[in-house]
Design a protein around this motif. Structure first.
Motif: not given
Length: 188
Positions: A89-94, A103-118
């Motif tokens: 998760g991260y806070e985007p510039k837009q 307008t909600t607070r900025p929040r976004a997600i990105r896939v940065v590695g192999k997906l799995g469930f912890s």
């Protein structure tokens, strides 16, 4: 009293769908937490009290399945998704998302590695608490569909050159998530 004595087994004729409005004490505690004025344990205690209250109300009106109303979540979907292995998760510039003239607070997600469930995904503890408060009622936890990661998320360069491999790993992560939630609570 067993679920059979409640007169229902899923699916139910009446059910709570979606988030419940956060009570003022939860909103204030979350504001204070994000401002660094209180710690996670204090926030959790406030959330626990509010969840006990809303579960009691759901029981009082006769619902067989009860929810925590997503009171612990900032985002109904990101809070689950950003705790998957390989998702950040991260806070985007837009800016945030436009929703009902706010307008909600900025929040976004990105896939940065192999997906799995912890197995230490925070929503497992949330579900255990709800299950305990639910007692003989069915505890219901909402998780976003896997397509939300594709729809709302970004893919970092080079992580999954083959999109089919990403979808395969995402499906496996969700299978593991559902199995883990299910193992934590049986209907009967």
């Amino acid at each position: 009293m067993s679920h059979a004595n409640l007169g229902h087994k899923p699916p139910f004729r009446a059910d709570q769908v979606g988030s419940l409005l956060r009570p003022e004490p939860v909103k204030e505690a979350r504001r204070r937490f994000f401002a660094g004025e209180i710690d996670q344990d204090t926030l959790t205690a406030v959330e626990n009290d509010a969840i006990r209250e809303i579960v009691a109300k759901q029981k009082d009106i006769g619902l067989a399945a009860v929810t925590d109303g997503e009171l612990r979540r900032s985002w109904w979907h990101f809070d689950f998704l950003e705790h998957l292995e390989g998702v950040q998760g991260y806070e985007p510039k837009q800016g945030g998302i436009q929703f009902h003239n706010v307008t909600t607070r900025p929040r976004a997600i990105r896939v940065v590695g192999k997906l799995g469930f912890s197995k230490d995904h925070p929503m497992l503890a949330h579900f255990r608490f709800l299950r305990d408060v639910a007692g003989e009622h069915v505890a219901k936890m909402t998780i976003p569909s896997p397509s939300m990661l594709h729809f709302r998320g970004e893919l970092a360069d080079g992580v999954y050159p083959d999109e089919d491999e990403m979808f395969h790993d995402l499906a496996l992560a969700y299978q593991d998530a559902i199995r883990t939630f299910q193992d934590g609570f049986k209907y009967i």
